[in-house]
Enzyme design. Structure first.
Site, PDB file in Angstrom:
ATOM      1  N   TYR A 166       0.903  -1.198  -0.072  1.00  8.32           N
ATOM      2  CA  TYR A 166      -0.043  -0.036  -0.044  1.00  8.32           C
ATOM      3  C   TYR A 166       1.016   1.168   0.077  1.00  8.32           C
ATOM      4  CZ  TYR A 166      -3.589   3.091   1.799  1.00  8.32           C
ATOM      5  OH  TYR A 166      -4.548   4.283   2.092  1.00  8.32           O
ATOM      6  N   LYS A 170       0.956   4.124  -2.751  1.00  8.98           N
ATOM      7  CA  LYS A 170       0.682   5.299  -2.607  1.00  8.98           C
ATOM      8  C   LYS A 170       1.579   6.642  -2.681  1.00  8.98           C
ATOM      9  CE  LYS A 170      -3.680   5.544  -1.143  1.00  8.98           C
ATOM     10  NZ  LYS A 170      -4.611   5.828  -2.247  1.00  8.98           N
TER      11      LYS A 170
HETATM   12  P1  NAI Z   1     -13.378   3.025   1.274  1.00  3.60           P
HETATM   13  O1  NAI Z   1     -13.205   1.570   1.205  1.00  3.60           O
HETATM   14  O2  NAI Z   1     -14.674   3.379   1.662  1.00  3.60           O
HETATM   15  O3  NAI Z   1     -13.360   3.640  -0.253  1.00  3.60           O
HETATM   16  C1  NAI Z   1     -12.617   2.978  -1.464  1.00  3.60           C
HETATM   17  C2  NAI Z   1     -13.678   2.733  -2.525  1.00  3.60           C
HETATM   18  O4  NAI Z   1     -12.956   2.392  -3.570  1.00  3.60           O
HETATM   19  C3  NAI Z   1     -14.454   1.726  -2.040  1.00  3.60           C
HETATM   20  O5  NAI Z   1     -15.952   2.202  -2.280  1.00  3.60           O
HETATM   21  C4  NAI Z   1     -14.440   0.838  -2.969  1.00  3.60           C
HETATM   22  O6  NAI Z   1     -15.531  -0.176  -3.552  1.00  3.60           O
HETATM   23  C5  NAI Z   1     -13.696   1.362  -4.147  1.00  3.60           C
HETATM   24  N1  NAI Z   1     -13.003   0.636  -5.194  1.00  3.60           N
HETATM   25  C6  NAI Z   1     -12.051  -0.197  -4.695  1.00  3.60           C
HETATM   26  N2  NAI Z   1     -11.372  -0.980  -5.976  1.00  3.60           N
HETATM   27  C7  NAI Z   1     -11.780  -0.200  -6.907  1.00  3.60           C
HETATM   28  C8  NAI Z   1     -11.707  -0.395  -8.377  1.00  3.60           C
HETATM   29  N3  NAI Z   1     -10.877  -1.194  -8.802  1.00  3.60           N
HETATM   30  N4  NAI Z   1     -12.558   0.542  -8.904  1.00  3.60           N
HETATM   31  C9  NAI Z   1     -13.185   1.318  -8.466  1.00  3.60           C
HETATM   32  N5  NAI Z   1     -13.509   1.469  -7.262  1.00  3.60           N
HETATM   33  C10 NAI Z   1     -12.955   0.747  -6.556  1.00  3.60           C
HETATM   34  O7  NAI Z   1     -12.215   3.674   2.006  1.00  3.60           O
HETATM   35  P2  NAI Z   1     -11.715   5.187   2.193  1.00  3.60           P
HETATM   36  O8  NAI Z   1     -11.036   5.390   3.406  1.00  3.60           O
HETATM   37  O9  NAI Z   1     -12.815   6.188   1.891  1.00  3.60           O
HETATM   38  O10 NAI Z   1     -10.431   5.233   0.873  1.00  3.60           O
HETATM   39  C11 NAI Z   1     -10.594   6.492  -0.185  1.00  3.60           C
HETATM   40  C12 NAI Z   1      -9.283   6.473  -0.440  1.00  3.60           C
HETATM   41  O11 NAI Z   1      -8.543   7.071   0.522  1.00  3.60           O
HETATM   42  C13 NAI Z   1      -8.177   5.214  -0.809  1.00  3.60           C
HETATM   43  O12 NAI Z   1      -7.492   5.362  -1.709  1.00  3.60           O
HETATM   44  C14 NAI Z   1      -7.550   5.155   0.464  1.00  3.60           C
HETATM   45  O13 NAI Z   1      -6.482   4.296   0.212  1.00  3.60           O
HETATM   46  C15 NAI Z   1      -7.302   6.634   0.798  1.00  3.60           C
HETATM   47  N6  NAI Z   1      -6.912   6.900   2.116  1.00  3.60           N
HETATM   48  C16 NAI Z   1      -7.775   6.515   3.148  1.00  3.60           C
HETATM   49  C17 NAI Z   1      -7.316   7.153   4.477  1.00  3.60           C
HETATM   50  C18 NAI Z   1      -8.355   6.859   5.465  1.00  3.60           C
HETATM   51  O14 NAI Z   1      -7.861   7.362   6.709  1.00  3.60           O
HETATM   52  N7  NAI Z   1      -9.567   6.362   5.479  1.00  3.60           N
HETATM   53  C19 NAI Z   1      -5.728   7.189   4.911  1.00  3.60           C
HETATM   54  C20 NAI Z   1      -5.150   7.421   3.787  1.00  3.60           C
HETATM   55  C21 NAI Z   1      -5.487   7.213   2.376  1.00  3.60           C
END
Ligand code: NAI
Length: 301
Positions: A166, A170
Site C-alpha cells: 500500500y 501510495k
Molecule cells: P473505502 O473503502 O470506503 O473507499 C474506497 C472505495 O474504492 C470503495 O468504495 C471501493 O469499492 C472502491 N474501489 C475499490 N477498488 C476499486 C476499483 N478497482 N475500481 C473502482 N472502485 C474501487 O475507503 P476510504 O477510506 O474512503 O478510501 C478512499 C481513498 O483514501 C483510498 O485511496 C485510500 O487508500 C485513501 N486513504 C484513506 C485513508 C483513511 O484514513 N480513510 C488514509 C489514507 C488514504
C-alpha cells in the site's frame, strides 16, 4: 467573497460508492458539479463487485437536486479507465475534474505478502490512477482545463507496519503527480494530492468508534473539492487533512556537502561526514528534478 461553485463542471470521482469518495462527490454535486460516481462495489480487500454502492450515491445526489450518473467499472484495467471517462462524455460531454480515490487494502507484514497482494494493491491504487487519468487527460487538454487530485497516505509518505504494498503504491501517486504538474501546466491542468485521515470502512477495523466519529470524511472533502476548483492555482502540492487538521507535506533536500571527487571519495569520508550529509537545516523543496541536478553544478565545476 462569492461561494466556490462548480456550475457547468463535470467531475469523475473514483471509488465514490462510500467513504471519502462519496463525501467528495456529494460536496461537489451540492456546489453544482455534474458527477460521475464510479465504484466497483466490492469489499475493502478488492474482492467482489456490484452496482449498488455507486447507484446509491448517484441516487442520493439526484434526490438532493443534483446531477449524477453511476459507473461500475474497475479502475484497475485500461478498459475500465476508458469506460469511466466514456460515461462522463456520454452523460455530460466533457471531464473537468478527476479525483483518483479508489483503493483497497491487503495489509500483511512483508514476509507474509504474496504476489497477488502486491499486484492487486499496486494495480488498483497506482495503475488505476494511470488508467483513468490517461483517458481523462486528452479531454482536459482539448478543453484547456483540468483539475486532478491523487489520494496518497501517511503510509506512503512516512511508512506503516504491514503496508509495504500500500505504501509503495501510495507514494507512487506522488511521483505521478510530480510529473503531471509539469506536463499539465501549459494546458491549465493542475494536479494536487490529498493525504487524508478519515474514519471509513477501510479504517473502521483499526480505529475505535469514537475516533471514527471524529474523523468524518466530510472534514476532508472541503480541501479536496477546493483543489478541484477554478480558484485553486496550486499544482504539485500534497495536502494533509483529517478531523479539522490541515497541513502541507513536502519532500525536501538538505544543503548537503561537496567533497572533492578529483581527490577520490572513500567510505570513511562518508562515515566521517555523515552528520553533515544528513543535516536538514536549511533544507529546501525543488519544483522539479533539474533544480536538484543544478545543485550539483558546483561540484561539477
Ligand atoms: P473505502 O473503502 O470506503 O473507499 C474506497 C472505495 O474504492 C470503495 O468504495 C471501493 O469499492 C472502491 N474501489 C475499490 N477498488 C476499486 C476499483 N478497482 N475500481 C473502482 N472502485 C474501487 O475507503 P476510504 O477510506 O474512503 O478510501 C478512499 C481513498 O483514501 C483510498 O485511496 C485510500 O487508500 C485513501 N486513504 C484513506 C485513508 C483513511 O484514513 N480513510 C488514509 C489514507 C488514504
Amino acid at each position: 467573497m462569492a461561494d466556490v461553485r462548480f456550475d457547468g463542471r463535470v467531475a469523475i470521482i473514483t471509488g465514490a460508492g462510500g467513504g471519502l469518495g462519496r463525501s467528495h462527490a456529494l460536496l461537489l454535486a451540492s456546489r453544482g458539479a455534474k458527477v460521475v460516481v464510479n465504484d466497483l462495489g466490492g469489499a475493502f480487500d478488492g474482492t467482489g463487485a456490484g452496482t449498488t454502492m455507486a447507484e446509491k450515491v448517484a441516487e442520493e445526489i439526484r434526490s438532493a437536486g443534483g446531477e449524477a450518473v453511476p459507473n461500475y467499472d474497475g479502475v484497475d484495467t485500461w478498459a475500465g479507465g476508458q469506460a469511466i471517462v466514456k460515461t462522463a462524455l456520454d452523460a455530460f460531454g466533457k471531464v473537468d475534474i478527476l479525483i483518483n480515490n479508489a483503493g483497497i487494502l491487503r495489509d500483511k507484514s512483508f514476509m507474509k505478502l504474496d504476489e497477488e497482494d502486491i499486484d492487486k494493491v499496486l494495480t488498483v491504487h497506482l495503475k488505476g490512477a494511470f488508467n483513468v487519468t490517461k483517458a481523462a487527460f486528452p479531454v482536459m487538454r482539448e478543453n484547456n482545463y483540468g483539475r486532478i487530485v491523487m489520494t496518497t497516505s501517511a503510509t506512503g509518505l512516512y511508512g506503516n507496519f504491514g503496508q509495504a504494498n500500500y505504501g509503495a503504491a501510495k507514494l507512487g501517486l506522488v511521483g505521478f503527480m510530480n510529473t503531471l504538474k509539469l506536463e499539465g501546466a501549459r494546458y491549465n491542468i493542475l494536479c494536487n494530492t490529498i493525504a487524508p485521515i478519515a474514519g471509513t470502512r477501510m479504517t473502521a477495523t483499526v480505529m475505535p468508534p469514537d475516533m471514527v466519529e471524529k474523523l468524518k470524511p466530510d472534514y476532508v472533502s472541503p480541501i479536496v473539492v477546493y483543489m478541484c476548483s477554478e480558484e485553486c492555482t496550486d499544482s504539485g502540492v500534497v495536502f494533509v487533512a483529517g478531523a479539522g487538521y490541515f497541513s502541507r507535506a513536502v519532500m525536501v533536500e538538505g544543503p548537503g556537502i561537496t567533497l572533492d571527487a578529483k581527490k577520490g571519495i572513500s567510505i570513511e569520508d562518508i562515515r566521517d561526514r555523515l552528520a553533515d550529509i544528513k543535516n536538514l537545516e536549511g533544507a529546501q523543496p525543488f519544483n522539479q528534478s533539474n533544480e536538484e541536478i543544478a545543485r550539483l553544478s558546483a561540484a561539477l565545476a
